[in-house]
Design an enzyme around this catalytic site. Structure first.
Site, PDB file in Angstrom:
ATOM      1  N   GLN B 260       0.862  -1.291  -0.160  1.00  0.00           N
ATOM      2  CA  GLN B 260       0.289  -0.071  -0.583  1.00  0.00           C
ATOM      3  C   GLN B 260       0.746   0.985  -0.171  1.00  0.00           C
ATOM      4  OE1 GLN B 260      -3.377   1.371  -1.039  1.00  0.00           O
ATOM      5  NE2 GLN B 260      -3.644  -0.706  -0.052  1.00  0.00           N
ATOM      6  N   HIS B 263       2.524   3.077  -2.920  1.00  0.00           N
ATOM      7  CA  HIS B 263       1.710   3.945  -4.331  1.00  0.00           C
ATOM      8  C   HIS B 263       1.778   5.013  -3.965  1.00  0.00           C
ATOM      9  CE1 HIS B 263      -1.544   0.875  -5.994  1.00  0.00           C
ATOM     10  NE2 HIS B 263      -1.753   0.500  -4.984  1.00  0.00           N
ATOM     11  N   GLU B 328     -10.228   1.539   2.958  1.00  0.00           N
ATOM     12  CA  GLU B 328     -10.765   1.364   1.202  1.00  0.00           C
ATOM     13  C   GLU B 328     -10.280   0.230   1.617  1.00  0.00           C
ATOM     14  OE1 GLU B 328      -7.531   2.691  -0.836  1.00  0.00           O
ATOM     15  OE2 GLU B 328      -8.802   2.699  -3.174  1.00  0.00           O
ATOM     16  N   HIS B 329      -9.473  -0.120   1.652  1.00  0.00           N
ATOM     17  CA  HIS B 329      -8.961  -2.520   2.036  1.00  0.00           C
ATOM     18  C   HIS B 329      -9.276  -2.630   3.172  1.00  0.00           C
ATOM     19  CE1 HIS B 329      -6.862  -0.509  -1.832  1.00  0.00           C
ATOM     20  NE2 HIS B 329      -7.499  -1.565  -2.819  1.00  0.00           N
ATOM     21  N   ASP B 362      -5.988  -6.257  -6.538  1.00  0.00           N
ATOM     22  CA  ASP B 362      -6.270  -5.154  -7.524  1.00  0.00           C
ATOM     23  C   ASP B 362      -5.753  -5.263  -8.853  1.00  0.00           C
ATOM     24  OD1 ASP B 362      -5.789  -3.533  -5.166  1.00  0.00           O
ATOM     25  OD2 ASP B 362      -3.365  -3.970  -4.829  1.00  0.00           O
ATOM     26  N   HIS B 421     -51.973  20.588  -8.188  1.00  0.00           N
ATOM     27  CA  HIS B 421     -51.999  19.364  -8.318  1.00  0.00           C
ATOM     28  C   HIS B 421     -52.896  18.365  -7.946  1.00  0.00           C
ATOM     29  CE1 HIS B 421     -47.626  20.019  -8.078  1.00  0.00           C
ATOM     30  NE2 HIS B 421     -47.179  18.864  -7.394  1.00  0.00           N
TER      31      HIS B 421
END
Lengths: 431, 431
Positions: B260, B263, B328-329, B362, B421
């Site tokens: 991770q 990145h 996220e993960h 991934d 209406h």
């Protein structure tokens, strides 16, 4: 007077003008104001909420009045008629029945290759519903926002709505909230209410998703806090596009157009028809029904600026123009509405046949009345249970499955230059 | 050095710091720049795209080079290895298989009360996929964005990606695009690419929905054009949270954390474990694996600023902290991962067991790797087929059904002060 046009090229231009009528309304000045409100509420919390309520709503509240009390909630039931209570309760039941259909369910799949995949759906922890006040009380808005959140089983749902004279909230709104299962209600509106829901204050909890319509300040505030919290959509003024043929009743069509126009001077009401005679009769009928309309000035304004009748050569052309506009509401008052449906690509809600005025869907047919406006039906849909749900992907590989896929994963990691991605697989396969 | 903390209160503070690490990065100055780029592209079209590409990417292109040519697409196949082509093609198949599951389908229901209700799903007309360039080429990003759009049957899908040296686009990206079925590719990146997709230029069509990750300029541009077009989400830097117990392998856990961190210097890598011994071994192992890491400086930076090991008293506490972070993960490298799952409320994707490193998801497990970051898993989900679909509600009432519901609708319309209406229903029931 509702204008009639017959030129295809003019129809394109006009639909684009009407569809884009709110673009550019987010002026830098409004942005500045909203940004300032957000920041002030973030820093000062409840204090700022009371200040803005005094300033914008003209209501002086104490801190303890911010939340609507239990006795006020009880009292609301004494202030609505039996008929209205029954209608609200009927609407809740029907909207709930529709929203309970096809709710996404968690699933897990055990594959032959030793892989388990799935999706697990869970509700958000907290939802905040914005209910406009101002010109009128909208119990139906409460129902349409609260029921999907309830069906999604959101553990905590809070509602915010601006106070009117004397700090009051409409009894109809309070009853609708309770019938829909909401009792945590705060007396605050505008961008300051959105700020409170996004950041939290001592009194109001911060939430995970904010839904509900509002004016340009509310909408812009939602756009600005989007990312920190989820939002349903950026609502613009309402719109209806009616496709009608020779067999449609001009009196009904006119009433349906006005039912849209009476919402807001920015509302759009458009008729597309292959029948020139119908066009003329609807034009006259709109004039007549406007005579005794209790909101005549506002409604006439909408009709004059964003009302339009387009006479076309065929229903196919009508469908094409409708797709260009991507209306929030589409009525098909034609002999064979299901036949034309195949050609409709973008619309928030579609009302088929002569006996389905939009008002049916506004109140109690079941589908949500919170719909994409300003052409956003090109890419988005009604508010729904999904607005309050999210899912986690589930993945489990066995050692064998990892070994089978290991080479391809390492190749892709190498291609992307991600060393540890490859290592996380290689090291596991080494043993 | 990856820090180890054991205090519950410090854990809260740290997780909030890391979760909020991108908040405030949308400075007014960046906003100003992006707003300016959007406006210039809107006014000057292709000309502005070429100017910004020269300025920001350092590449001078002619107008005809904006679109990647057929011969360039063909040639890309000669420039990737057989292994990579196979891996890309395998990933496409597996991602497609997963995304074909539980795709929402149109439905219509004929009720006993003479009412027809339903939902009709349709794809957007045009989708625009943003694929980052820069540091590396990401064929997997192409696959994860293109396949859902294909499965949704979007008629026109276009891709934009910034050119690198010599105006080149990575062959792996071009091959992935073609394997996923995309051939309309434009050589443009940054906020200017988002502007082109939102407003259209002579060369690039405006689209209905824009997806794909990017830097802060791209993300802010997406936020600004949201409303005019749909977007998938506002992506922040990537993050993993690993819950591991005594039986987890520290070498594997360390590799997953680094996978991770490598990145982005802003990436977050967090381990939560009840096992103090594992914590120490992972800390050491991270140091070791960093020694020969080809992206050592960047990765060390992420580990130092946004890396963390939290030692807790139980797996229950680990789950609570994970929910607070809403990663996220989420990897569950524990003996009984399915038992803990019930306590996980918010996570983009969950990787269960010791043989499911995030890299599996991934690249090719099937679920989408475009996942909610920065805590937005509290309210949102992975990119999916739904991102490219929307639905229209369908409602048809018979005269009898309208008559049965007529009174309640009129009561609600009266309560909201909406004259037409009510009239739209009353006039129909009169006859």
């Amino acid at each position: 007077m509702l204008r009639i046009i017959t030129q295809q090229s003019e129809a394109h231009t006009e639909l684009q003008r009407i569809g884009g009528r709110t673009h550019g309304s987010e002026t830098l000045q409004v942005e500045e104001t909203v940004r300032d409100i957000l920041q002030t509420v973030r820093q000062q919390g409840d204090r700022a909420l009371l200040d803005y309520t005094a300033k914008f709503d003209g209501q002086t509240l104490t801190l303890s009045q911010l939340r609507v009390s239990g006795s006020e909630l009880d009292a609301a039931y004494q202030q609505v008629s039996k008929d209205l209570l029954d209608a609200i309760s009927l609407a809740c039941r029907r909207v709930e029945a529709f929203h309970r259909q096809r709710v996404p369910k968690s699933w897990v799949q055990f594959q032959e290759d030793d892989v388990i995949l799935g999706k697990r759906y869970t509700p958000v922890d907290r939802a905040g519903l914005y209910i406009p006040g101002g010109r009128a009380a909208y119990p139906s808005t409460v129902i349409m926002n609260a029921i999907p959140a309830k069906v999604a089983q959101v553990p905590r749902i809070v509602m915010v709505t601006p106070p009117s004279e004397g700090g009051k909230i409409s009894p109809a709104v309070l009853v609708a909230a309770q019938e829909a299962g909401i009792t945590e209600i705060y007396r605050v509106g505008g961008a300051q209410a959105i700020a409170a829901l996004a950041y939290g204050t001592d009194t109001i909890p911060n939430v995970d998703v904010i839904t509900g319509p509002g004016n340009i300040y509310v909408t812009l505030a939602k756009k600005m806090v989007y990312g920190l919290v989820g939002i349903d959509s950026l609502a613009g003024p309402s719109e209806v596009l009616i496709i009608a043929d020779h067999q449609a009743n001009p009196v009904h069509v006119a009433a349906d157009l006005l039912a849209q126009a009476e919402h807001d001077p920015m509302a759009a009401a458009i008729l597309i028809t292959p029948d020139g005679g119908l066009a003329k009769r609807v034009q006259q009928e709109v004039q007549e029904q406007l005579q005794n309309h209790p909101r005549r000035i506002l409604t006439e304004k909408a009709i004059a600026h964003y009302g339009l009748i387009i006479v076309v050569d065929s229903l196919n052309t009508a469908a094409e123009l409708s797709n260009l506009f991507a209306p929030e509401h589409l009525e098909l008052e034609i002999a064979q509405p299901w036949d034309l449906l195949e050609q409709i690509r973008h619309a928030g809600a579609i009302f088929l046949g002569n006996s389905t005025p939009e008002a049916v869907g506004d109140y109690l047919a079941g589908p949500n009345h919170t719909l994409p406006t300003s052409g956003s039906a090109r890419y988005s849909s009604a508010l729904g249970v999904e607005t309050f749900l999210k899912h986690s992907s589930l993945i489990q590989y066995s050692p064998k499955a990892l070994s089978e896929m290991g080479r391809a994963i390492q190749t892709l990691a190498d291609a992307e230059g991600l060393h540890s991605h490859r290592e996380s697989v290689r090291l596991r396969l080494e043993e």
